[in-house]
Every structure is written in structure tokens, then in C-alpha cells.
Design a protein around this motif. Sequence first.
Motif, PDB file in Angstrom:
ATOM      1  N   HIS A 297       0.842  -1.203   0.000  1.00 18.18           N
ATOM      2  CA  HIS A 297       0.000   0.000   0.000  1.00 18.18           C
ATOM      3  C   HIS A 297       0.877   1.253   0.000  1.00 18.18           C
ATOM      4  O   HIS A 297       0.600   2.218  -0.719  1.00 18.18           O
ATOM      5  N   LEU A 298       1.949   1.256   0.797  1.00 19.84           N
ATOM      6  CA  LEU A 298       2.849   2.398   0.832  1.00 19.84           C
ATOM      7  C   LEU A 298       3.502   2.624  -0.521  1.00 19.84           C
ATOM      8  O   LEU A 298       3.633   3.773  -0.982  1.00 19.84           O
ATOM      9  N   HIS A 299       3.901   1.554  -1.184  1.00 19.56           N
ATOM     10  CA  HIS A 299       4.525   1.673  -2.510  1.00 19.56           C
ATOM     11  C   HIS A 299       3.562   2.310  -3.506  1.00 19.56           C
ATOM     12  O   HIS A 299       3.947   3.184  -4.309  1.00 19.56           O
ATOM     13  N   ASP A 300       2.299   1.932  -3.441  1.00 17.29           N
ATOM     14  CA  ASP A 300       1.308   2.507  -4.351  1.00 17.29           C
ATOM     15  C   ASP A 300       1.077   3.987  -4.044  1.00 17.29           C
ATOM     16  O   ASP A 300       0.902   4.799  -4.966  1.00 17.29           O
ATOM     17  N   LEU A 301       1.058   4.354  -2.758  1.00 15.36           N
ATOM     18  CA  LEU A 301       0.843   5.758  -2.401  1.00 15.36           C
ATOM     19  C   LEU A 301       2.024   6.623  -2.819  1.00 15.36           C
ATOM     20  O   LEU A 301       1.847   7.754  -3.301  1.00 15.36           O
ATOM     21  N   LEU A 302       3.237   6.120  -2.659  1.00 15.83           N
ATOM     22  CA  LEU A 302       4.415   6.897  -3.054  1.00 15.83           C
ATOM     23  C   LEU A 302       4.461   7.088  -4.573  1.00 15.83           C
ATOM     24  O   LEU A 302       4.964   8.111  -5.054  1.00 15.83           O
TER      25      LEU A 302
END
Length: 502
Positions: free
Chosen positions: A397-402
Motif C-alpha cells: 500500500h505504501l509503494h502505491d501511495l508513493l
Amino acid sequence: MIKTLFPQLTSLVIDEVVDQGPVLRVRARTPTVAVSCPQCGQPAERVHAYHRRRLADLPVGGRGVIIDLRVRRLLCPTESCPQRTFREQVPALTYRWARRTRELTGLVGDLAVVAAGRAGSAVLSRLGVRISRSTVLRVLMAMPISQAPVPAVLSVDDFALRRGRRYASLLIDAVTHRRVDVLPDRKAATLAAWLREHPQVKVVCRDGSAAYAEAIRDGAPHAVQVSDRWHLWNNLAKAVEKTVIAHSRCWHDIPARPGQALDQRTRERHAAVHTLLDQGVGLLECARRLGWALNTVKRYARASTADDLQRPPRYRQTLVDPFRDHLRRRRADDPKVAVTRLLDEIRELGYAGSANLLVRYLNQGRAEAERTPPSPRRLVSWLMTRPENLPAHHHSHLHDLLATCPQLSVLARRVGEFAALLAGRRGEDLDAWMTAVDADALPALHGFVHGLRMDLPAVVAGLTLPYSNGPMEGANTKVKLLKRQMYGRAGFALLRQRILLA
């Protein structure tokens, strides 16, 4: 058997033990041996008189013990000695004027340190020792504090005597965690005077307090100041949170709630600040005219639009969350599906909430996003956590947000670099990291870097030396326990005594 029950009385001659119900009375006397004069040290055997002493002793089997002790008053054999007569003491048992034995006094003092007066008195009464809370506190205040040498590596921090009004300073050994002293305030002059009296201090660990920094420079200019690593990391987390909020429109795909009073006030304040700035008014004059703090004016001045200051909506977990995927799928298949129909369907799946909760959930747009976006603080915690320690779904999820926000990608890289400096004790590389941050479009990190430069020698020492203020945080937690036990009724002297003896 008597010596087994009363091992502290082995130096006495026990005549009898009388059972008096809740009390055991021991009648004893001192042996007929020579005793040294307390003044000249000459042994004396000639008896001038006999005296009776009544001493409370350690309880046995939940019953109090009273010792009726016969002691001698002896004549000093040295004619020139000013101490003509003296009453003998039993070294391991008695001392002058005492009505309790040394062992019982030690027990009372230990309980007073841990449980204070009222609680200590209650515990002792259950053991069979009748003593008032005032006496417990008197014993505590009479206990000597060990005068150990002042350590070369010191840690200092403040704690609240009365939150927001009065504070004190706690000094501990940064290596052994031993309490060294407690100062009655957190003023620079007080700490500087203490350091001048103890020139053996070579290293002082502290937080970012300007008062403590000034005190160390004044009282111990030769000492190395070490900025605490936890506070550095915490200050970075605050800057990261400001950046995450400023770019919330990039990563937060749930629409903002319309008509919020706070949002309207933010727009009005942003317009007021930029109107004055367009007229050529300086930041300080803007703060004076608007009646706001200078930092508040700076925050509005740095934002190009009012939307940059809007926080994303903070939604709590609700009963609808487990059925979000079903709602999203049904609304995608049939955009005009009735809410009542959706309510019946999720109730069959186990929904136990109300219809109003479902309507509010749908109106907020929380069923439209592919995944529930995290709160700003949750996203900050993901950014500040080692990637290998994040669960797989959070990492994804963090990778997608970044990927949706280039500024957040740069922010994550800078956080990882600073974490490597912190963990690897690479203080010599800090200047290169700050130069790289200056080139980024991250205003909140610029403020963090400015703070580092204001205290650069201490920060570099904190990122290089093995010392930190971490033990002080544990000591402060124990101080809070002592304060709560006394319910704010005790004075500073009693609190200091308990802190140093704890």
C-alpha cells in the motif's frame, strides 16, 4: 528456637518471651562485656546504672514484637574524658533515642520509598507494626542519600511538578542510570551553578532545550553536549507529518467532506495573510496586525493555496468497513442501486449497524476507493518504519501511495538516509544529507534542517557518540509513578528524597 525466630537478637541475653496475643514481648539484656567509650575509645566495664529501653522490632508471624531491653550506663575509666558516663548501644540493633530497631527502621524506610506515607503505614499495620503515616515520612526524610562520585557522563531532562506551571530537573548517570540529583527548577542559571560545582562532568546528554544548552555552555564549557537521538527522530517525524498533510491531495483519494467550518477558517486566514504579503507587509508586521503567532503566519505564507493546508478527513473504523468491497462492487455494477437494497444485502452478510451509518459512509465516498487510505499519522508511521519490518500489505500500500506523489517518494528516500545516519552513528555525513534536503521542495524538512544547524555540534555528537537520553525517559516514567502516589500533596523535598532513594 528463639535464636531462629529472632536472629537479630543473638548478641543479647534473652530472659523470656511472653505471648501477649497480638504482640510478642521479648525481655532481654546486654551481656556483661566491656564497651568502648564513644569519646575516648577506652573500654569501660564499671556500671553506673541500668536503664530500660522499649524497642519495636520486625514482626513475627504477623504479630508485632516489642523488646524490653535492659542496657547499662557505664563509667568511662579515663578521668580526663569529658564523657563521664555513657549508655551502651547494641551496634546491630539500636541507636540513640530510637524506639525501633535498625532492622525495623530499614523496613519502614524501604516501604516509604516505594509506597509513601499512608500506603506504607497501611502495609505495616497488616504486618503487625503500628505506626502513623507521619512517622513513616519522618523515617523516609531521615534516610541518608549515598554520596557517590558525580559521573563523567551526565544526562539531564525536566519533569513537571505542576504541568504547565512548575518544572524540575532530573540528573542521572547516562551509563549506569543512577540518580545523581534533582534540581528545583529548569532554569539555565540553576543547572549552570550545579555544573560549576562539579567540574568532573565531561559529557552531558540532553534534549533540544535551549535553556539546558545555555546552562552547559556557561557551567561546563569543556563538556561535550550530546543531543538525544530519540528527540531528533521525533522532530523528523513531525516534519514528515507536515509534508504528508501538505501533499494529501496526491495520495488521499477519498473526497474531502464539504462545508467544514475549519476548512472555511483556513481559507479565510490564508487569504488574509497573502493579502498583506501582496501589499509588501513583512511577516512580523503581519503577525502584529493579525494578532497571531509568527510561526502561524509563516505556515500560511509558505502555502501557495489554502488547499495545501487542508488535512484529509480523519475517519474512524466503523461497522461498515468489513463490507466495503461488497458495496464498492455492487455500486460499480449498478450505480443506481438503492441504499435500502445495499442495506438488506450486507445485513444478510452480518452487518449489525444502522441505516444512517451506511448512508453517511456512502456519502463520504469511503466505498469508492480501491483501498481505505491511511490516516496521515498512519502513513507517517509506515514511512518511519524499516521496510523489512512492515507487513507485506502495508508495504504494498505504501509503494502505491508513493507512486502517486513524487514529493513523497523523495521524502521516503530522505527519511531512509537519515535513519541510516542514526543507526550507523555516521554523524560526519550529516552535512551532506542536509545539503541534499536543501535542494528538495520539502519546506517542512527545511525547517527541520534549520533546527539541526542551530545545534549542529550537539547533533553531530548525538549521531556519533554511544550516549543518549534514553535512560532518562525511563527515569521520568518512574518519577511520574512517585508523583501520582503522593497525589500532588507533598513538597519538593519529599519528592526529591524518594527519587534519589528509589
